[in-house]
Design a protein around this motif. Structure first.
Motif, PDB file in Angstrom:
ATOM      1  N   SER A   1       8.541   3.262  -5.844  1.00  0.00           N
ATOM      2  CA  SER A   1       9.116   3.121  -4.508  1.00  0.00           C
ATOM      3  C   SER A   1      10.346   4.005  -4.393  1.00  0.00           C
ATOM      4  CB  SER A   1       9.518   1.661  -4.249  1.00  0.00           C
ATOM      5  OG  SER A   1       8.398   0.825  -4.252  1.00  0.00           O
TER       6      SER A   1
ATOM      7  N   LYS B   1       0.847  -1.194   0.000  1.00  0.00           N
ATOM      8  CA  LYS B   1       0.000   0.000   0.000  1.00  0.00           C
ATOM      9  C   LYS B   1       0.882   1.243   0.000  1.00  0.00           C
ATOM     10  CE  LYS B   1      -3.984  -2.024   2.330  1.00  0.00           C
ATOM     11  NZ  LYS B   1      -4.618  -2.362   1.097  1.00  0.00           N
ATOM     12  N   LYS B   2       0.342   2.330  -0.496  1.00  0.00           N
ATOM     13  CA  LYS B   2       1.046   3.606  -0.491  1.00  0.00           C
ATOM     14  C   LYS B   2       1.578   3.890   0.914  1.00  0.00           C
ATOM     15  CE  LYS B   2       0.216   8.463  -1.559  1.00  0.00           C
ATOM     16  NZ  LYS B   2      -0.746   9.414  -2.131  1.00  0.00           N
ATOM     17  N   LYS B   3       2.848   4.275   1.005  1.00  0.00           N
ATOM     18  CA  LYS B   3       3.580   4.606   2.233  1.00  0.00           C
ATOM     19  C   LYS B   3       4.012   3.385   3.051  1.00  0.00           C
ATOM     20  CE  LYS B   3       1.823   9.281   2.759  1.00  0.00           C
ATOM     21  NZ  LYS B   3       1.331  10.285   3.678  1.00  0.00           N
TER      22      LYS B   3
ATOM     23  N   ARG C   1       4.971  11.647 -10.683  1.00  0.00           N
ATOM     24  CA  ARG C   1       4.515  10.601  -9.762  1.00  0.00           C
ATOM     25  C   ARG C   1       4.998  10.756  -8.324  1.00  0.00           C
ATOM     26  NH1 ARG C   1       5.494   4.985 -12.952  1.00  0.00           N
ATOM     27  NH2 ARG C   1       4.330   4.147 -11.181  1.00  0.00           N
TER      28      ARG C   1
ATOM     29  N   GLY D   1       3.922   0.319  -9.844  1.00  0.00           N
ATOM     30  CA  GLY D   1       4.031   1.281  -8.764  1.00  0.00           C
ATOM     31  C   GLY D   1       5.356   2.011  -8.757  1.00  0.00           C
TER      32      GLY D   1
ATOM     33  N   ALA E   1       6.993   2.149  -0.423  1.00  0.00           N
ATOM     34  CA  ALA E   1       6.137   2.331  -1.602  1.00  0.00           C
ATOM     35  C   ALA E   1       5.626   3.772  -1.607  1.00  0.00           C
ATOM     36  CB  ALA E   1       4.977   1.352  -1.573  1.00  0.00           C
ATOM     37  N   ILE E   2       5.784   4.444  -2.714  1.00  0.00           N
ATOM     38  CA  ILE E   2       5.255   5.801  -2.872  1.00  0.00           C
ATOM     39  C   ILE E   2       3.816   5.737  -3.367  1.00  0.00           C
ATOM     40  CG2 ILE E   2       5.528   7.974  -4.148  1.00  0.00           C
ATOM     41  CD1 ILE E   2       8.541   7.371  -4.226  1.00  0.00           C
ATOM     42  N   GLU E   3       3.522   4.699  -4.129  1.00  0.00           N
ATOM     43  CA  GLU E   3       2.178   4.434  -4.643  1.00  0.00           C
ATOM     44  C   GLU E   3       1.804   3.007  -4.245  1.00  0.00           C
ATOM     45  OE1 GLU E   3       2.995   6.706  -8.925  1.00  0.00           O
ATOM     46  OE2 GLU E   3       2.897   4.523  -8.859  1.00  0.00           O
ATOM     47  N   ASN E   4       0.538   2.662  -4.352  1.00  0.00           N
ATOM     48  CA  ASN E   4       0.166   1.256  -4.225  1.00  0.00           C
ATOM     49  C   ASN E   4       0.982   0.502  -5.270  1.00  0.00           C
ATOM     50  OD1 ASN E   4      -1.712   1.790  -2.220  1.00  0.00           O
ATOM     51  ND2 ASN E   4      -3.422   1.912  -3.647  1.00  0.00           N
ATOM     52  N   SER E   5       1.611  -0.586  -4.858  1.00  0.00           N
ATOM     53  CA  SER E   5       2.584  -1.251  -5.727  1.00  0.00           C
ATOM     54  C   SER E   5       2.443  -2.763  -5.681  1.00  0.00           C
ATOM     55  CB  SER E   5       4.009  -0.877  -5.285  1.00  0.00           C
ATOM     56  OG  SER E   5       4.234   0.510  -5.364  1.00  0.00           O
TER      57      SER E   5
END
Length: 190
Positions: A56, A33-35, A165, A54, A97-101
């Motif tokens: 990261s 998940k994001k973060k 992004r 995603g 993770a910066i985005e859901n990945s």
């Protein structure tokens, strides 16, 4: 799952069906998940992480408590703390993770055996490491030789997908300046 990894490998070396199946049997798929953190400071990085989907980053928290981003990764990129992985020592970094990945992990024990069983993977990972090292050297060169504004414009032109992004404060920390300075550059005030 894993088609992107196999395509990535096939660009550097050919794996037959049996080798592909053996490789895929050693991979762990993980949704982040994001973060969410994949690695935290003080733990051992015992994996190579391939990003299927995603974005990261690897970062550290400096003595002032500020985050300093060292590397970003997007689809078809590997992300790993090489020092922790190689020495099996606690990491000084975080992988987040910066985005859901969607990521694929190959743990050290499995990877070391794969490199023995499938020598072509040795070539593949050598090429990956060489490219990573070359990019790191160029980043250091840019930090030493370019102004903050030049670094931003160079990065924006060389890696435009990240500018869209990645949150501004993370991009600023990667380029080694403040988020406020980043805002001024983007607004054309510098």
């Amino acid at each position: 799952m894993s088609d992107s990894l196999l395509k990535h490998i096939q660009r550097k070396t050919e794996l037959n069906q049996e080798e592909q199946e053996k490789l895929l049997s050693k991979i762990e798929h993980r949704a982040l998940k994001k973060k969410e953190h994949l690695l935290t400071e003080g733990t051992v990085c015992d994996f190579f992480c391939f990003i299927e989907k995603g974005c990261s980053r690897i970062y550290l928290i400096n003595e002032k408590g500020n985050e300093q981003t060292l590397q970003f990764g997007i689809e078809d990129w590997w992300i790993v703390d090489y020092m922790s992985y190689s020495t099996e020592s606690p990491s000084h970094f975080y992988i987040q993770a910066i985005e859901n990945s969607e990521v694929l992990l190959i743990h050290k024990k499995e990877l070391e055996q794969l490199l023995v069983d499938i020598p072509k993977l040795e070539r593949y990972f050598r090429i990956v490491l060489q490219k990573t090292f070359a990019a790191t050297q160029m980043r250091i060169k840019f930090l030493f030789t370019m102004s903050a504004e030049e670094r931003y414009h160079h990065f924006k032109n060389a890696q435009p997908e990240f500018v869209q992004r990645v949150p501004q404060y993370m991009l600023a920390s990667y380029l080694d300046f403040s988020a406020e300075f980043m805002s001024k550059i983007r607004a054309g005030k510098i």
